[in-house]
Design a protein around this motif. Structure first.
Motif, PDB file in Angstrom:
ATOM      1  N   ALA A  96       0.833  -1.197   0.000  1.00  0.00           N
ATOM      2  CA  ALA A  96       0.000   0.000   0.000  1.00  0.00           C
ATOM      3  C   ALA A  96       0.867   1.246   0.000  1.00  0.00           C
ATOM      4  O   ALA A  96       1.997   1.237   0.501  1.00  0.00           O
ATOM      5  N   GLY A  97       0.323   2.300  -0.560  1.00  0.00           N
ATOM      6  CA  GLY A  97       1.057   3.557  -0.585  1.00  0.00           C
ATOM      7  C   GLY A  97       0.193   4.694  -1.084  1.00  0.00           C
ATOM      8  O   GLY A  97      -0.984   4.508  -1.425  1.00  0.00           O
ATOM      9  N   ALA A 108       8.016  -1.986  -6.869  1.00  0.00           N
ATOM     10  CA  ALA A 108       7.864  -2.310  -5.451  1.00  0.00           C
ATOM     11  C   ALA A 108       8.295  -1.154  -4.551  1.00  0.00           C
ATOM     12  O   ALA A 108       7.682  -0.915  -3.506  1.00  0.00           O
ATOM     13  N   ASP A 109       9.322  -0.432  -4.939  1.00  0.00           N
ATOM     14  CA  ASP A 109       9.819   0.642  -4.069  1.00  0.00           C
ATOM     15  C   ASP A 109       8.913   1.856  -4.037  1.00  0.00           C
ATOM     16  O   ASP A 109       9.165   2.806  -3.282  1.00  0.00           O
ATOM     17  N   TYR A 111       5.835   1.580  -3.026  1.00  0.00           N
ATOM     18  CA  TYR A 111       4.896   1.256  -1.955  1.00  0.00           C
ATOM     19  C   TYR A 111       5.600   1.325  -0.607  1.00  0.00           C
ATOM     20  O   TYR A 111       6.674   0.770  -0.437  1.00  0.00           O
ATOM     21  N   ASP A 112       4.962   1.991   0.349  1.00  0.00           N
ATOM     22  CA  ASP A 112       5.604   2.227   1.636  1.00  0.00           C
ATOM     23  C   ASP A 112       5.274   1.168   2.687  1.00  0.00           C
ATOM     24  O   ASP A 112       6.014   1.035   3.675  1.00  0.00           O
ATOM     25  N   TYR A 113       4.176   0.468   2.522  1.00  0.00           N
ATOM     26  CA  TYR A 113       3.739  -0.482   3.545  1.00  0.00           C
ATOM     27  C   TYR A 113       3.537  -1.862   2.924  1.00  0.00           C
ATOM     28  O   TYR A 113       3.012  -1.982   1.807  1.00  0.00           O
ATOM     29  N   TRP A 114       3.930  -2.860   3.692  1.00  0.00           N
ATOM     30  CA  TRP A 114       3.887  -4.243   3.207  1.00  0.00           C
ATOM     31  C   TRP A 114       3.344  -5.172   4.288  1.00  0.00           C
ATOM     32  O   TRP A 114       3.593  -4.968   5.489  1.00  0.00           O
ATOM     33  N   GLY A 115       2.616  -6.189   3.834  1.00  0.00           N
ATOM     34  CA  GLY A 115       2.196  -7.234   4.735  1.00  0.00           C
ATOM     35  C   GLY A 115       3.300  -8.262   4.927  1.00  0.00           C
ATOM     36  O   GLY A 115       4.382  -8.147   4.337  1.00  0.00           O
ATOM     37  N   GLN A 116       3.007  -9.272   5.734  1.00  0.00           N
ATOM     38  CA  GLN A 116       4.020 -10.280   6.065  1.00  0.00           C
ATOM     39  C   GLN A 116       4.139 -11.358   4.989  1.00  0.00           C
ATOM     40  O   GLN A 116       5.104 -12.117   4.988  1.00  0.00           O
ATOM     41  N   GLY A 117       3.175 -11.423   4.098  1.00  0.00           N
ATOM     42  CA  GLY A 117       3.209 -12.402   3.022  1.00  0.00           C
ATOM     43  C   GLY A 117       2.403 -13.650   3.345  1.00  0.00           C
ATOM     44  O   GLY A 117       2.293 -14.056   4.502  1.00  0.00           O
TER      45      GLY A 117
END
Length: 124
Positions: A96-97, A108-109, A111-117
């Motif tokens: 998300a971003g 990919a860079d 987006y500032d927020y990422w889930g754990q996968g």
């Protein structure tokens, strides 16, 4: 602090369907999407949806098979995956971003927020 939590991964067979979910807490985002990473490969863009207008963007390899959707009020995004193939096997990440322009949606860079996968495995 914003947080993204994915769910819905698992083991399926070729041709099956699977639905991934991502819930965002802490704040809202203008862009939410999915990336995936297979063993030994770089993280790869899958799909993104914009809050404003609901524009959607897909990697060519999933067009016509995957559908991204969003409930902006609940800050949730889903990835419906149909007609799955073994090459879809990967860890899928919610991202998300904000202020992501069209030329950046696949990066990919951006987006500032990422889930754990969440692991998705498609058997042949």
């Amino acid at each position: 602090q914003a947080q993204l939590v994915e769910s819905g991964g698992g083991l399926v067979q070729t041709g099956d369907s699977l639905r991934l979910s991502c819930a965002a807490s802490g704040r809202t985002f203008s862009s939410m999407g999915w990336f995936r990473q297979a063993p030994g490969k770089a993280r790869e863009f899958v799909a993104t949806i914009w809050r404003s207008g609901g524009n959607t963007y897909y990697h060519d390899s999933v067009k016509g098979r995957f559908t991204i959707s969003r409930n902006s009020a609940k800050n949730q995004v889903w990835l419906q995956m149909d007609t799955m193939k073994p090459e879809d096997t990967a860890v899928y990440y919610c991202a998300a971003g904000d202020r992501i322009i069209l030329s950046q949606v696949r990066q990919a860079d951006a987006y500032d927020y990422w889930g754990q996968g969440t692991q998705v495995t498609v058997s042949s």
